[in-house]
Design an enzyme around this catalytic site. Structure first.
Site, PDB file in Angstrom:
ATOM      1  N   ASP A 250     -29.854  -3.346 -32.281  1.00 10.51           N
ATOM      2  CA  ASP A 250     -29.061  -2.494 -32.600  1.00 10.51           C
ATOM      3  C   ASP A 250     -29.509  -1.888 -33.799  1.00 10.51           C
ATOM      4  O   ASP A 250     -30.109  -2.665 -34.888  1.00 10.51           O
ATOM      5  CB  ASP A 250     -27.948  -2.422 -32.184  1.00 10.51           C
ATOM      6  CG  ASP A 250     -27.030  -3.329 -32.888  1.00 10.51           C
ATOM      7  OD1 ASP A 250     -27.275  -4.033 -33.728  1.00 10.51           O
ATOM      8  OD2 ASP A 250     -26.213  -3.416 -32.493  1.00 10.51           O
TER       9      ASP A 250
ATOM     10  N   GLU B 152     -27.189 -13.776 -35.461  1.00 14.42           N
ATOM     11  CA  GLU B 152     -25.671 -12.946 -36.196  1.00 14.42           C
ATOM     12  C   GLU B 152     -24.283 -13.496 -35.299  1.00 14.42           C
ATOM     13  O   GLU B 152     -24.307 -12.891 -34.327  1.00 14.42           O
ATOM     14  CB  GLU B 152     -26.376 -11.781 -35.955  1.00 14.42           C
ATOM     15  CG  GLU B 152     -25.671 -10.060 -36.356  1.00 14.42           C
ATOM     16  CD  GLU B 152     -25.853  -8.473 -35.416  1.00 14.42           C
ATOM     17  OE1 GLU B 152     -24.909  -8.069 -36.388  1.00 14.42           O
ATOM     18  OE2 GLU B 152     -26.643  -9.025 -35.007  1.00 14.42           O
TER      19      GLU B 152
ATOM     20  N   ASP C 102     -28.988  -8.616 -32.722  1.00 18.71           N
ATOM     21  CA  ASP C 102     -29.400  -7.309 -31.773  1.00 18.71           C
ATOM     22  C   ASP C 102     -29.670  -7.057 -31.756  1.00 18.71           C
ATOM     23  O   ASP C 102     -30.418  -6.220 -32.586  1.00 18.71           O
ATOM     24  CB  ASP C 102     -27.256  -6.885 -31.890  1.00 18.71           C
ATOM     25  CG  ASP C 102     -26.329  -7.787 -31.769  1.00 18.71           C
ATOM     26  OD1 ASP C 102     -26.334  -9.008 -31.040  1.00 18.71           O
ATOM     27  OD2 ASP C 102     -24.966  -7.505 -31.744  1.00 18.71           O
TER      28      ASP C 102
ATOM     29  N   ASP D  58     -27.732  -2.144 -36.812  1.00 20.05           N
ATOM     30  CA  ASP D  58     -27.103  -3.632 -37.047  1.00 20.05           C
ATOM     31  C   ASP D  58     -27.803  -4.981 -37.443  1.00 20.05           C
ATOM     32  O   ASP D  58     -28.106  -5.116 -38.661  1.00 20.05           O
ATOM     33  CB  ASP D  58     -25.275  -3.766 -36.653  1.00 20.05           C
ATOM     34  CG  ASP D  58     -24.621  -2.777 -37.211  1.00 20.05           C
ATOM     35  OD1 ASP D  58     -24.653  -2.220 -38.150  1.00 20.05           O
ATOM     36  OD2 ASP D  58     -23.213  -2.648 -36.752  1.00 20.05           O
TER      37      ASP D  58
END
Length: 641
Positions: free
Chosen positions: A507, A432, A505, A509
């Site tokens: 998280d 990403e 990541d 997103d």
């Protein structure tokens, strides 16, 4: 080896395996493997015997229990395995069934008209591959019992009391000398098969219980609606038409055919086929009969709708992919003597079945459409829209083939490829963002590790036409890098990397990107997941530094444990990684990319039907089912597909 030893090949060199020795010597010939799949196959063999009793009309309740110490118990209320003395063998029929291959009632059409177990090897194979097995039979007013150790009877069948009911209980412990990988059965894998069987046999109740837990878990599978209920289950969280699945059934030449079908507003085809309750994953002649009938019927009815017919070019007809886009269907056939291609029984080979299914579907579906013109018009609207999109895509593809067609996909510019060309030794990280991609390129082993950075918003393929997926600028680099093609053009032999690793990541997103990519793989490259090539990287959440020593941890629980070990009063430095881009190349290598130390999660599909339902729920248009799913599963913070 001496010359005399090489040439001394005589009758003494021939080994004759007696009884069930052959099964223990070559278990893979009978159950496929001695891994997790073969272990679960033992349960299927016993349950299939109970299902055969149900199909014959003598059983309506089956209980499957996972006991402690890896013991399994299957009970049914069928007729009970016969226990009287066999006229030629001189021992109890129960002992014959449990100790001799190719012995059973499946060869006698008076006992079973249709059956999933065809070769008479099921229960005897389970007996051979178990440390011990015990059979308890309730038959003609008596209770009978016999126990075996690795296939050998402890003593003859004995009557141990009176019984008011009837049925059979088989209880066994898989042999760890055979199943060296594991003898622990997976509840969810078994539940998938039992749920299928309950859908396919609406008159039976199947109960599954896990007694290995401190609080036993029990699930009941009972579906009065049969395969129509099955189709509704598959289409949960989707917008469908008609509201109730179309259901047809008929019998011809002793072959019984049941079909339930319904359309949704998606573009994926989901057709499941079964023969005598066996899931024929590879299709076969029954599926060919269904496909040919559907294509012919829809083209015939299209002639009655000139406005819709105008959507097609001159002399063009609807083809199979136009008609089956968005189709969910379950086809169940019951055949007296099915012929399967291959040992795994996943493809039907009976040539006459093609014509029988074609004829029944043609007759019954034509009658349904004649009496439900609004339904057929709605279906034809979807089919012709699919055909128009297909033709438009073909024209665009032909016009741009020299520049940007799939045939001319080069490797994307952002791909940092590895130097080795042996796919079995190579892996690609789909990363990403450019920042994380830069760190990954610096930290990787350039011989075996390729890096493909992604940027911008990923496409949700759950809501997108296939032709838009192929030409999407975010997905083209993934398609080109892997080299397999997608959809019906997918070819696993062209895969350029053994491992496809999604590195995002830790998280919200990152989770979203992982889910979007997994949805793409599931819908357009499912074989990639089924054959074990897709992984999720597990980057650390924290770096804890104390006395110039760095320790990386992957969960809040690990962080708390390390802090307790060090002592919070010593004030160790704790860094929370908000993204992969915060790590330099060395850190990313040490924590996430070094094959010796990294943590990864293999993406598997033990239950493709359930996975389909979850992807549709999470990525589809229906908000309410998604909200309900999240509320019920919020405690499961990480989606383990």
């Amino acid at each position: 080896m001496t010359d005399s030893e090489q040439t001394n090949y005589s009758a003494d060199s021939i080994t004759v395996l007696k009884g069930l020795d052959a099964v223990r010597k070559r278990p893979g010939m009978y159950i496929g493997s001695t891994g997790i799949e073969g272990l679960h196959h033992l349960v299927y063999e016993i349950v299939d015997n109970s299902i055969d009793e149900a199909m014959a009309g003598f059983c309506d309740h089956i209980l499957v229990v996972l006991e402690k110490n890896n013991v399994v118990r299957v009970e049914d209320n069928g007729r009970g395995i016969p226990v009287d003395i066999h006229p030629t063998e001189g021992i109890s029929a129960l002992e014959i069934v449990l100790t001799k291959l190719h012995a059973g009632g499946k060869f006698d059409k008076g006992s079973y008209k249709v059956s999933g177990g065809l070769h008479g090897v099921g229960v005897s194979v389970v007996n051979a591959l178990s440390t011990w097995l015990e059979a308890r039979v309730y038959h003609e007013g008596g209770e009978y019992y016999q126990k075996y150790y690795r296939g050998e009877p402890e003593k003859p069948v004995e009557k141990c009391g009176l019984a008011g009911g009837h049925g059979t209980t088989i209880r066994w412990a898989p042999d760890p000398d055979i199943f060296k990988e594991t003898t622990i059965l997976d509840f969810d894998i078994l539940a998938k098969r039992l749920r299928e069987l309950a859908f396919l046999n609406s008159h039976i109740t199947i109960v599954m219980r896990d007694e290995r837990l401190s609080t036993p878990k029990e699930v009941t599978f009972k579906f009065e609606g049969g395969i129509s209920h099955f189709v509704q289950y598959l289409n949960q969280a989707k917008q469908v038409f008609p509201e109730q699945p179309i259901f047809i059934e008929s019998e011809k030449n002793t072959t019984k055919v049941e079909l339930a079908l319904q359309y949704n507003d998606g573009y994926n085809e989901n057709v499941l086929t079964f023969v005598n309750d066996i899931n024929t994953h590879e299709g076969g002649t029954h599926l060919e009969g269904l496909k040919s009938a559907l294509t012919r019927i829809m083209n015939e009815f299209l002639k009655d709708y000139p406005k819709l017919l105008k959507k097609l070019e001159k002399d063009e007809k609807l083809i199979g992919e136009d008609i089956r886009a968005g189709l969910t269907a379950v086809l169940s056939t019951k055949i007296e003597e099915p012929q399967f291609e291959g040992q795994t029984k996943t493809k039907l080979g009976n040539s006459e079945t093609r014509g029988i299914v074609d004829s029944i579907v043609n007759e019954k579906l034509t009658l349904y459409f004649r009496t439900n013109p609004k339904v057929v018009e709605r279906i034809l609207e979807k089919c012709t829209s699919e055909a128009s999109a297909r033709l438009a895509a073909r024209r665009a593809k032909e016009a741009s083939r020299r520049k940007s067609g799939l045939e001319s996909f080069g490797l994307p510019g952002k791909l940092a490829d590895c130097s080795l060309k042996d796919p079995s030794k190579c892996e690609v990280y789909i990363v990403e963002g450019d920042s994380a991609g830069g760190s990954a390129k610096k930290g990787r082993d350039s011989k075996t590790q390729a890096i493909l950075p992604l940027w911008g918003k990923m496409l949700n393929v759950e809501k997108t036409r296939p032709e838009k997926v192929i030409h999407n600028e975010k997905l083209q680099p993934v398609i080109a890098s892997l080299g397999t093609g997608i959809g019906k053009d997918f070819d696993i032999s062209k895969l350029r990397y053994d491992k496809v690793i999604i590195m995002a990541d830790a998280d919200v997103d990152g989770s979203h990107i992982r889910t979007l990519l997994l949805t793409f793989f599931f819908r357009y490259m499912p074989q990639l997941i089924e054959t074990g090539h897709v992984y999720l990287a597990m980057p650390p959440l924290y770096k804890i530094t104390h006395n110039k020593v760095d320790r990386y941890v992957y969960t809040d629980e690990e962080r708390n444990k390390v802090l307790e070990e060090i002592g919070r009063d010593k004030q160790p430095a704790v860094q929370r990684y908000k993204g992969l881009g915060e790590m330099d190349g060395i850190q990313l290598w040490e924590t996430t990319m070094d094959p010796e130390n990294r943590k990864m999660r293999l993406v598997t599909l033990p239950d493709a039907i359930e996975a389909d339902r979850i992807f549709s729920t999470l990525m589809g248009d229906e908000v309410e089912p998604r909200r309900k799913f999240i509320e019920e599963n919020a405690v499961l913070a990480n989606l383990d597909v």
